[in-house]
Structures are given as structure tokens and as C-alpha cells.
Design a protein around this motif. Structure first.
Motif, PDB file in Angstrom:
ATOM      1  N   VAL A  51       0.881  -1.170   0.000  1.00  0.00           N
ATOM      2  CA  VAL A  51       0.000   0.000   0.000  1.00  0.00           C
ATOM      3  C   VAL A  51       0.914   1.214   0.000  1.00  0.00           C
ATOM      4  O   VAL A  51       1.928   1.224   0.697  1.00  0.00           O
ATOM      5  CB  VAL A  51      -0.903   0.019   1.257  1.00  0.00           C
ATOM      6  N   GLY A  52       0.576   2.221  -0.778  1.00  0.00           N
ATOM      7  CA  GLY A  52       1.392   3.422  -0.807  1.00  0.00           C
ATOM      8  C   GLY A  52       0.596   4.631  -1.224  1.00  0.00           C
ATOM      9  O   GLY A  52      -0.416   4.516  -1.907  1.00  0.00           O
ATOM     10  N   PHE A  53       1.056   5.791  -0.772  1.00  0.00           N
ATOM     11  CA  PHE A  53       0.396   7.044  -1.120  1.00  0.00           C
ATOM     12  C   PHE A  53       1.392   8.185  -1.010  1.00  0.00           C
ATOM     13  O   PHE A  53       2.378   8.115  -0.280  1.00  0.00           O
ATOM     14  CB  PHE A  53      -0.819   7.304  -0.221  1.00  0.00           C
ATOM     15  N   THR A  54       1.130   9.247  -1.758  1.00  0.00           N
ATOM     16  CA  THR A  54       1.962  10.441  -1.725  1.00  0.00           C
ATOM     17  C   THR A  54       1.595  11.280  -0.511  1.00  0.00           C
ATOM     18  O   THR A  54       0.420  11.438  -0.199  1.00  0.00           O
ATOM     19  CB  THR A  54       1.753  11.268  -3.009  1.00  0.00           C
ATOM     20  N   ALA A  55       2.625  11.814   0.152  1.00  0.00           N
ATOM     21  CA  ALA A  55       2.400  12.691   1.303  1.00  0.00           C
ATOM     22  C   ALA A  55       3.386  13.849   1.270  1.00  0.00           C
ATOM     23  O   ALA A  55       4.584  13.632   1.109  1.00  0.00           O
ATOM     24  CB  ALA A  55       2.559  11.911   2.608  1.00  0.00           C
ATOM     25  N   THR A  56       2.867  15.062   1.402  1.00  0.00           N
ATOM     26  CA  THR A  56       3.727  16.238   1.532  1.00  0.00           C
ATOM     27  C   THR A  56       3.684  16.770   2.959  1.00  0.00           C
ATOM     28  O   THR A  56       4.241  17.824   3.239  1.00  0.00           O
ATOM     29  CB  THR A  56       3.320  17.354   0.551  1.00  0.00           C
ATOM     30  N   SER A  57       3.052  16.037   3.852  1.00  0.00           N
ATOM     31  CA  SER A  57       2.880  16.494   5.232  1.00  0.00           C
ATOM     32  C   SER A  57       3.907  15.919   6.196  1.00  0.00           C
ATOM     33  O   SER A  57       3.782  16.100   7.399  1.00  0.00           O
ATOM     34  CB  SER A  57       1.475  16.117   5.720  1.00  0.00           C
ATOM     35  N   VAL A  58       4.928  15.237   5.711  1.00  0.00           N
ATOM     36  CA  VAL A  58       5.928  14.626   6.597  1.00  0.00           C
ATOM     37  C   VAL A  58       6.748  15.722   7.272  1.00  0.00           C
ATOM     38  O   VAL A  58       7.223  16.651   6.619  1.00  0.00           O
ATOM     39  CB  VAL A  58       6.847  13.668   5.816  1.00  0.00           C
ATOM     40  N   ILE A  59       6.890  15.600   8.600  1.00  0.00           N
ATOM     41  CA  ILE A  59       7.678  16.566   9.366  1.00  0.00           C
ATOM     42  C   ILE A  59       8.622  15.839  10.310  1.00  0.00           C
ATOM     43  O   ILE A  59       8.337  14.753  10.784  1.00  0.00           O
ATOM     44  CB  ILE A  59       6.795  17.527  10.188  1.00  0.00           C
ATOM     45  N   ASP A  95      14.185  14.661  -7.482  1.00  0.00           N
ATOM     46  CA  ASP A  95      13.614  15.693  -8.349  1.00  0.00           C
ATOM     47  C   ASP A  95      13.084  15.179  -9.682  1.00  0.00           C
ATOM     48  O   ASP A  95      12.273  15.841 -10.315  1.00  0.00           O
ATOM     49  CB  ASP A  95      14.604  16.832  -8.564  1.00  0.00           C
ATOM     50  N   HIS A  96      13.476  14.003 -10.106  1.00  0.00           N
ATOM     51  CA  HIS A  96      12.990  13.454 -11.375  1.00  0.00           C
ATOM     52  C   HIS A  96      11.780  12.520 -11.187  1.00  0.00           C
ATOM     53  O   HIS A  96      11.330  11.906 -12.139  1.00  0.00           O
ATOM     54  CB  HIS A  96      14.120  12.685 -12.077  1.00  0.00           C
ATOM     55  N   GLN A  97      11.248  12.442  -9.969  1.00  0.00           N
ATOM     56  CA  GLN A  97      10.199  11.466  -9.682  1.00  0.00           C
ATOM     57  C   GLN A  97       8.801  12.071  -9.541  1.00  0.00           C
ATOM     58  O   GLN A  97       7.949  11.535  -8.848  1.00  0.00           O
ATOM     59  CB  GLN A  97      10.565  10.674  -8.423  1.00  0.00           C
ATOM     60  N   ASP A  98       8.533  13.176 -10.264  1.00  0.00           N
ATOM     61  CA  ASP A  98       7.203  13.760 -10.210  1.00  0.00           C
ATOM     62  C   ASP A  98       6.142  12.795 -10.736  1.00  0.00           C
ATOM     63  O   ASP A  98       5.009  12.772 -10.253  1.00  0.00           O
ATOM     64  CB  ASP A  98       7.137  15.112 -10.911  1.00  0.00           C
ATOM     65  N   ASP A  99       6.502  11.937 -11.696  1.00  0.00           N
ATOM     66  CA  ASP A  99       5.551  10.945 -12.198  1.00  0.00           C
ATOM     67  C   ASP A  99       5.208   9.915 -11.119  1.00  0.00           C
ATOM     68  O   ASP A  99       4.065   9.459 -11.014  1.00  0.00           O
ATOM     69  CB  ASP A  99       6.093  10.248 -13.446  1.00  0.00           C
ATOM     70  N   VAL A 100       6.170   9.573 -10.285  1.00  0.00           N
ATOM     71  CA  VAL A 100       5.938   8.633  -9.179  1.00  0.00           C
ATOM     72  C   VAL A 100       4.989   9.269  -8.172  1.00  0.00           C
ATOM     73  O   VAL A 100       4.031   8.641  -7.714  1.00  0.00           O
ATOM     74  CB  VAL A 100       7.268   8.232  -8.503  1.00  0.00           C
ATOM     75  N   SER A 101       5.246  10.527  -7.836  1.00  0.00           N
ATOM     76  CA  SER A 101       4.366  11.233  -6.910  1.00  0.00           C
ATOM     77  C   SER A 101       2.936  11.267  -7.436  1.00  0.00           C
ATOM     78  O   SER A 101       1.990  10.977  -6.704  1.00  0.00           O
ATOM     79  CB  SER A 101       4.863  12.662  -6.685  1.00  0.00           C
ATOM     80  N   ALA A 102       2.774  11.608  -8.700  1.00  0.00           N
ATOM     81  CA  ALA A 102       1.433  11.678  -9.305  1.00  0.00           C
ATOM     82  C   ALA A 102       0.753  10.311  -9.284  1.00  0.00           C
ATOM     83  O   ALA A 102      -0.442  10.205  -8.982  1.00  0.00           O
ATOM     84  CB  ALA A 102       1.531  12.214 -10.726  1.00  0.00           C
ATOM     85  N   ARG A 103       1.503   9.261  -9.570  1.00  0.00           N
ATOM     86  CA  ARG A 103       0.927   7.907  -9.567  1.00  0.00           C
ATOM     87  C   ARG A 103       0.439   7.529  -8.176  1.00  0.00           C
ATOM     88  O   ARG A 103      -0.661   6.994  -8.008  1.00  0.00           O
ATOM     89  CB  ARG A 103       1.966   6.895 -10.062  1.00  0.00           C
ATOM     90  N   PHE A 104       1.238   7.803  -7.144  1.00  0.00           N
ATOM     91  CA  PHE A 104       0.864   7.418  -5.784  1.00  0.00           C
ATOM     92  C   PHE A 104      -0.171   8.360  -5.174  1.00  0.00           C
ATOM     93  O   PHE A 104      -0.702   8.074  -4.104  1.00  0.00           O
ATOM     94  CB  PHE A 104       2.111   7.282  -4.901  1.00  0.00           C
ATOM     95  N   ALA A 105      -0.487   9.448  -5.871  1.00  0.00           N
ATOM     96  CA  ALA A 105      -1.558  10.350  -5.444  1.00  0.00           C
ATOM     97  C   ALA A 105      -2.870  10.044  -6.155  1.00  0.00           C
ATOM     98  O   ALA A 105      -3.900  10.641  -5.845  1.00  0.00           O
ATOM     99  CB  ALA A 105      -1.154  11.797  -5.714  1.00  0.00           C
ATOM    100  N   THR A 106      -2.849   9.119  -7.104  1.00  0.00           N
ATOM    101  CA  THR A 106      -4.034   8.787  -7.890  1.00  0.00           C
ATOM    102  C   THR A 106      -4.834   7.676  -7.226  1.00  0.00           C
ATOM    103  O   THR A 106      -4.292   6.631  -6.879  1.00  0.00           O
ATOM    104  CB  THR A 106      -3.621   8.348  -9.319  1.00  0.00           C
ATOM    105  N   SER A 107      -6.130   7.912  -7.071  1.00  0.00           N
ATOM    106  CA  SER A 107      -7.020   6.905  -6.467  1.00  0.00           C
ATOM    107  C   SER A 107      -7.508   5.918  -7.513  1.00  0.00           C
ATOM    108  O   SER A 107      -7.577   6.235  -8.698  1.00  0.00           O
ATOM    109  CB  SER A 107      -8.235   7.586  -5.836  1.00  0.00           C
ATOM    110  N   GLY A 108      -7.833   4.729  -7.060  1.00  0.00           N
ATOM    111  CA  GLY A 108      -8.476   3.742  -7.915  1.00  0.00           C
ATOM    112  C   GLY A 108      -7.565   2.993  -8.859  1.00  0.00           C
ATOM    113  O   GLY A 108      -8.061   2.346  -9.796  1.00  0.00           O
ATOM    114  N   ILE A 109      -6.252   3.066  -8.667  1.00  0.00           N
ATOM    115  CA  ILE A 109      -5.328   2.327  -9.522  1.00  0.00           C
ATOM    116  C   ILE A 109      -4.409   1.486  -8.647  1.00  0.00           C
ATOM    117  O   ILE A 109      -4.292   1.718  -7.441  1.00  0.00           O
ATOM    118  CB  ILE A 109      -4.470   3.265 -10.409  1.00  0.00           C
TER     119      ILE A 109
END
Length: 182
Positions: A51-59, A95-109
Motif C-alpha cells: 500500500v502506498g500514497f503520496t504525502a507532503t505532510s511529513v515533518i 527531483d525526477h520522480q514527479d511521475d511517481v508522486s502523481a501515480r501514488f496520489a491517484t485513487s483507484g489504480i
């Protein structure tokens, strides 16, 4: 440079926004869109599946002991897995992984179907090519508003030198490079 304490403002009558429960959501979001954040993918195993998801809230919370936290909406499709997890991994994207971030932020896949990840010896998935990763034990899941603040104890880490991080600002990915050094 001297540091002056912030002026003390006495409590006064509640404004309309405070009386209604705080700053309106649209204004709050507008403020945070102007705040750049590092981009991570949180990875864990639930019922034998990654299971995985994008998070920008890590502190970062504390260096001793090594504590960190992130927030996750209670209605997230990943929340049941996080609610049951004992450990997880946080991959800090390059910095080259924006596609990875977008994929892990997408629901239903199936976010792992495209590859680009591997598992630690302990089973948690991490993103290949990330700047770094941390393996952590979940300490607490604190309900806050419509989300949970998940507190973690870092157990292990790996960092790659010479790799720039991916940054998210105002709904866009940005790259930090030599041009951003002072």
C-alpha cells in the motif's frame, strides 16, 4: 541580528471566522499552496499487499529520539492500512520522480503496477531512486479534525548523496538545483 519576541496580543472577541470554527478552508488552502513541501511516498504492507500514497505532510519532530510524523485524511483509501500498520517506510522522492508522486496520489489504480520500487528485508516497499528512505515504527495515530496525525519512530535509513529532492509548491512540482543555493 537580534531576535525580538513576538508581541503579546490579548485575547479578544472571536471574529466571524473563529466563531464558525476557524479560517475558511479555501483561505487555509491558499496559504499552504504558497508553502513549499518535500514530496514523499509512504509505503507499507497490508493483508500481504503493498500500500502506498503520496504525502507532503511529513515533518521532523525530534532528533533524539528520532521521531517524525505525517497526516492522512480519515477518508483516505489508505487509512485502513495505516490504522493497522506496525511499521512503514517513507521514501523522500528525487527531483525526477514527479511521475511517481502523481501515480501514488491517484485513487483507484494499482500504484505499484508500474514498478520502480523494491522491498526492504523487513517487507516495507520503498521507491527506487529516491533521495532517501526511513523505516519507522508507528507510535500513535491521533485524530485531528478530519485527519489523523501519525507519529513514528525512525528505525533505519538510507540516503543517496548528490541527488536533489522533489518539491511541491502551488500545485506544481519544482526542482532544487545549484540555481537555488545561496
Amino acid at each position: 541580528m537580534s531576535h525580538r519576541p513576538a508581541p503579546r496580543i490579548p485575547p479578544g472577541p472571536a471574529s466571524a471566522g473563529e466563531a464558525a470554527g476557524g479560517l475558511p478552508a479555501a483561505e487555509f488552502k491558499r496559504v499552504f499552496r504558497q508553502h513549499p513541501a518535500g514530496v514523499t511516498v509512504i509505503g507499507l504492507v497490508h493483508r500481504g499487499r503493498p500500500v502506498g500514497f503520496t504525502a507532503t505532510s511529513v515533518i521532523s519532530v525530534s532528533a533524539e529520539p528520532a521521531l517524525l510524523a505525517f497526516s492522512l485524511a480519515a477518508g483516505s483509501s489508505s487509512w485502513p492500512a495505516v490504522a493497522a500498520a506496525r511499521t512503514l517506510a517513507v521514501s523522500f522522492l528525487a527531483d525526477h520522480q514527479d511521475d511517481v508522486s502523481a501515480r501514488f496520489a491517484t485513487s483507484g489504480i494499482d500504484r505499484f503496477a508500474a514498478g520502480g520500487w523494491s522491498t526492504l528485508d523487513t517487507g516495507e516497499p520503498v521507491i527506487d531512486g529516491a533521495v532517501s528512505w526511513l523505516r519507522a515504527r508507528v507510535l500513535e495515530r491521533t485524530p485531528v479534525g478530519g485527519s489523523y496525525l501519525v507519529s513514528l519512530l525512525a528505525l533505519a535509513a538510507e540516503t543517496r548523496e548528490g541527488v536533489a529532492p522533489l518539491v511541491h509548491h502551488d500545485r506544481t512540482y519544482h526542482h532544487i538545483g545549484d540555481h537555488s543555493a545561496i
